[in-house]
Design an enzyme around this catalytic site. Structure first.
Site, PDB file in Angstrom:
ATOM      1  N   ASP A 400       0.843  -1.192   0.000  1.00 47.73           N
ATOM      2  CA  ASP A 400       0.000   0.000   0.000  1.00 47.73           C
ATOM      3  C   ASP A 400       0.882   1.248   0.000  1.00 47.73           C
ATOM      4  O   ASP A 400       2.046   1.212   0.394  1.00 47.73           O
ATOM      5  CB  ASP A 400      -0.911  -0.013   1.222  1.00 47.73           C
ATOM      6  CG  ASP A 400      -2.250   0.647   0.967  1.00 47.73           C
ATOM      7  OD1 ASP A 400      -2.304   1.537   0.087  1.00 47.73           O
ATOM      8  OD2 ASP A 400      -3.230   0.292   1.637  1.00 47.73           O
ATOM      9  N   GLU A 403       2.884   5.120  -3.792  1.00 44.74           N
ATOM     10  CA  GLU A 403       3.108   6.318  -4.631  1.00 44.74           C
ATOM     11  C   GLU A 403       4.116   7.322  -4.056  1.00 44.74           C
ATOM     12  O   GLU A 403       4.712   8.022  -4.866  1.00 44.74           O
ATOM     13  CB  GLU A 403       1.764   7.007  -4.939  1.00 44.74           C
ATOM     14  CG  GLU A 403       1.010   7.538  -3.782  1.00 44.74           C
ATOM     15  CD  GLU A 403       0.166   6.485  -3.095  1.00 44.74           C
ATOM     16  OE1 GLU A 403      -0.305   6.803  -2.009  1.00 44.74           O
ATOM     17  OE2 GLU A 403       0.019   5.370  -3.603  1.00 44.74           O
ATOM     18  N   ASP A 473      -7.875   4.171  -3.777  1.00 48.64           N
ATOM     19  CA  ASP A 473      -9.046   4.292  -2.909  1.00 48.64           C
ATOM     20  C   ASP A 473     -10.161   5.081  -3.597  1.00 48.64           C
ATOM     21  O   ASP A 473     -10.494   6.202  -3.215  1.00 48.64           O
ATOM     22  CB  ASP A 473      -8.654   4.980  -1.600  1.00 48.64           C
ATOM     23  CG  ASP A 473      -7.654   4.173  -0.802  1.00 48.64           C
ATOM     24  OD1 ASP A 473      -7.549   2.958  -1.048  1.00 48.64           O
ATOM     25  OD2 ASP A 473      -6.969   4.749   0.054  1.00 48.64           O
TER      26      ASP A 473
END
Length: 824
Positions: A400, A403, A473
């Site tokens: 997760d 980025e 998300d």
């Protein structure tokens, strides 16, 4: 007179070399200095050209983070024609204008491909964290009606990216790849990792990057979209095989709060007889936020983690677990990384040490992102991952925030020092480095288990790391569902074939009657959206249900026999029936540079109607998927969140509607069938000619699926998990109307022995004229391979004079691994 002639002859000998030195031959091509800019053209292969530009008097060297290709020895011809320098291979001609520095590309037959805009290069002085460098830009000129595709995972709902201005800085739901390809069969990779603006308008198409010592891009010609994808993978890395179990159904949520709950989910699916291959554990199994990403089970609700892993495995399922790019100040990793200066100081998630919402900033978490550009930091990351989790035989990694999360953005944050310079300089390549660090270390540690990484971000070259990127998300809305189809298609057209989305969308609180009570699973508005998203997810490279606010397990939606439950079960079982087709397609992705999610322009580029269709695609070579992307039974609910920063639980009571719906009435939706082939309705086998729009009847349990005439599709057994049964008694469906072929691929499912040739293939070939299916000799072998098996050959044919258009013929055969012909 003789003296005068000799004088002029000598004078000409002095000046002739000066003219010849307008350019310099190099090992890979040629370079020249024009108007204070040095331009170098390098041929990496007959179809791949690198263009470098930098201010004259400087030097420009760069070790690419994305490009791993070593230039091939390529025969080229260099000619000077007036003010133009032509550098040619057998496939491409790159022309350098020696007056203004413009570079153009064409085929040897004269077909124009792409032109730089004349004098379209620029270098603007820029100081990057104290280092003098440039902001670099390059403009190109495209044809007016020339569609282009790619640029990464974009949430703008568009297929062609013409007439767009996009600021490319990695975030939660937009993953940027500085690459596009054209319907004309070429691609362009802008090799720069700093914040970049892509701009396409009537005058030009350009890339502009904040930091660069020079301009560096690659032009590739493939002839068609598949050829361009192959070129990009040739440049930045090939795709490994994923384990068979990754193609089954995956259940997840934010988050399972104990090992009892997690194992209970797998047990419940087994009790219900609903197929499942894996479950995913999200965050906070490590405990509180000060222990963020400790890569250990410090939460007392996970007191016996090895038993949890073993329990999942004993239920013939797999476990993936969440790991992050950041660490809390109480973790061992934090202190080890801090000791080598490998932690960044900008704000990241979670901001507070308290788990309350909104974050209590009186108690800052102290969580910091690690420097994935630093080789020693990547070693440390793996050492802890290996000891804490991989040693427990956990099957894969949910990486997760790759980025990574960058909150409360401040301009000075970009001055943060990394191992490779400022964060600004290498910003967009962070996911490539983070994911690559785990993949390379695991592969070095073991060849017995294939790397599988689920990641939230990506950059060019990530396909080489066994990673499947999800779209972040995103919100639970019909608009968001609609956006996912072109998002996945454009990402795939960048050469990165593994993509998925949170089935049902991540933020779903707007469907609950009161905050987080889970009632959304009984809300018809969410039920319809979830079913349609699940049906779409069945035709993506990973079928993974995940989200917050509303639980997603099938038993949350009702009981067997009820419309919503049945629709969910039907979609999951359909996925499993197609596993032989899917796994064989995976082999084509790895061995033949193919693509799972195929925008219609990839296979039907001559049909101009498909060049910008953003709601249909081919899944593999044969199945046209047209997901239902508009509510048919209920009103559409709009859910708004801040997707870029993520985790916004703001609830909107005005959007909570109460609806009663039985989901029993048939509906209909329009589908365009590409021209040039005939198409069979997957559900009814009715045949339609291509080049037309048809009205397809749907129910809650069905979406429009069509199969291309000439296709051969294997249908697998009814199973509870992917490897439960060998592929014996496969149904081989032949869709007549054109010649066709298919290669069934099998191996050991979860190791790298396939790289040593330990696998088997069976080729099926259909001759439509003679109505004969030829099954070739089996090639290769692997331990546990079936020596003989039965095939049920089903020929699907159509007679359009009948109402249903359905006629079938079938034969059963025993296949012993030797060639056999089946004539109908």
């Amino acid at each position: 007179m003789i003296r005068i002639c000799l004088f002029f002859s000598a004078l000409m000998m002095v000046f002739l070399p000066t003219k010849a030195q307008r350019y310099e031959k190099t090992t890979l091509g040629a370079k020249a200095t024009i108007n204070q800019t040095t331009v170098e053209i390098q041929f990496y292969s007959p179809t791949l050209v690198r263009v470098l530009k930098w201010p004259a008097g400087n030097t420009f060297t760069k070790q690419s983070l994305s490009v791993i290709k070593v230039p091939e020895k390529t025969p080229i011809k260099i000619q000077e024609n007036k003010d133009r320098l032509l550098i040619s291979s057998k496939e491409l001609v790159a022309t350098l204008n020696l007056k203004d520095g413009q570079v153009t590309f064409r085929r040897p037959d004269g077909t124009a491909l792409l032109n730089e805009k004349g004098a379209g290069s620029s270098f603007t002085d820029f100081t990057d964290s104290g280092t003098k460098t440039y902001t670099v830009a390059q403009s190109f000129v495209l044809e007016k009606e020339e569609p282009i595709y790619g640029l990464g995972i974009l949430q703008n709902g568009k297929l062609s990216q013409r007439n767009q201005k996009i600021r490319m800085v990695q975030n939660n739901t937009w993953d940027f790849v500085t690459f596009f390809q054209s319907i004309k069969g070429y691609g362009l990779f802008w090799d720069n990792y700093s914040p970049t603006t892509f701009n396409d308008n009537a005058e030009e198409t350009s890339f502009s990057s904040e930091v660069g010592d020079g301009i560096d891009y690659y032009f590739m010609y493939g002839g068609n979209a598949d050829g361009v994808v192959a070129g990009m993978r040739n440049l930045t890395g090939q795709v490994p095989m994923f384990p068979l179990w990754t193609y089954g159904f995956w259940q997840s949520k934010e988050r399972y709060k104990s090992q009892t709950e997690l194992v209970g989910v797998v047990k419940k699916y087994r009790e219900l007889g609903v197929p499942l291959d894996g479950v995913i554990q999200d965050w906070q199994y490590w405990g509180n936020n000060y222990l963020w990403n400790a890569m250990d089970f410090l939460n007392p609700e996970f007191s016996n983690p090895q038993k949890m892993v073993d329990d999942v495995h004993n239920l013939n399922a797999h476990l993936i677990i969440s790991i992050w790019s950041s660490f809390g100040p109480a973790t061992k990793q934090y202190h080890k990384l801090d000791s080598i200066g490998a932690l960044f100081n900008f704000a990241t998630w979670p901001e507070s040490g308290s788990e309350t919402w909104p974050p209590n900033m009186n108690y800052p978490s102290g969580v910091r992102v690690y420097d994935a550009y630093h080789p020693k930091a990547r070693d440390i990351y793996w050492d802890f991952l290996n000891k804490g989790l991989f040693s427990r035989k956990i099957d894969g990694w949910w990486m997760d925030s790759t980025e990574p999360d960058h909150l409360s953005f401040k301009p000075a944050d970009m001055d943060t020092k990394t191992y490779l310079g400022s964060f600004r300089k290498v910003r967009n390549a962070y996911p490539l480095m983070a994911v690559g660090g785990v993949a390379e270390h695991q592969r070095a540690a073991s060849a017995d288990k294939r790397v599988f990484i689920l990641t939230r971000s990506a950059f060019a070259g990530q396909q080489r790391y066994g990673a499947n990127t999800w779209s972040g998300d995103i919100t639970s809305s019909w608009e968001s569902l609609r956006n996912q189809i072109p998002a996945g298609l454009n990402f795939s057209l960048c050469g990165i074939p593994y993509w998925n989305s949170d089935i049902g969308g991540f933020f779903a609180g707007g469907y609950n009657k009161s905050w987080n009570d889970g009632s959304g699973a009984k809300n018809p508005l969410f039920q319809e959206l979830y079913v349609r998203w699940l049906q779409f997810g069945a035709f993506t490279p990973m079928m993974r249900s995940h989200g917050t606010d509303v639980p997603r397990e099938i038993y949350q939606f009702g009981e067997k026999g009820e419309p919503v439950y049945n629709a969910i079960e039907s979609a999951i079982k359909l996925r499993y029936s197609l596993l032989p087709y899917i796994y064989s397609t995976a082999r084509e992705v790895t061995n033949e540079q193919s693509t799972f999610m195929r925008a219609l322009m990839m296979d039907f580029s001559k049909d101009k109607n498909v060049s910008n269709i953003n709601n249909e695609y081919l899944f593999g070579p044969s199945i046209l998927v047209a997901p239902v992307i508009n509510a048919q039974y209920t009103p559409e609910t709009i859910v708004k969140t801040n997707e870029k920063t993520g985790w916004n639980k703001k609830d909107n009571d005005k959007e909570k509607a109460t609806v009663t719906e039985t989901f029993t009435q048939p509906k209909a939706t329009k589908v365009y069938l590409p021209a040039g082939v005939a198409w069979y309705d997957f559900w009814t086998n009715q045949m339609h000619n291509g080049g037309q729009e048809v009205l397809k009847t749907t129910t809650l349990s069905t979406i429009p699926l069509f199969v291309k005439a000439g296709s051969i599709i294997p249908i697998g057994p009814d199973v509870q998990y992917a490897s439960e049964k060998n592929w014996d008694n496969l149904e081989i469906r032949i869709y007549e109307g054109a010649d066709g072929s298919f290669t069934l691929y099998e191996d050991e499912n979860d190791n790298y022995n396939y790289e040593k040739g330990i696998y088997a293939t069976i080729n099926f070939n259909w001759n439509n004229k003679t109505k004969t299916l030829s099954i070739a000799d089996r090639k290769g072998s692997f331990p546990g391979m079936l020596s003989s098996r039965k095939f049920k050959i089903l020929k699907v044919m159509a007679d359009q004079s009948t109402e249903t258009g359905v006629k079938n013929d079938h034969k059963e055969i025993t296949y012993m691994g030797r060639r056999i012909a089946v004539k109908f």
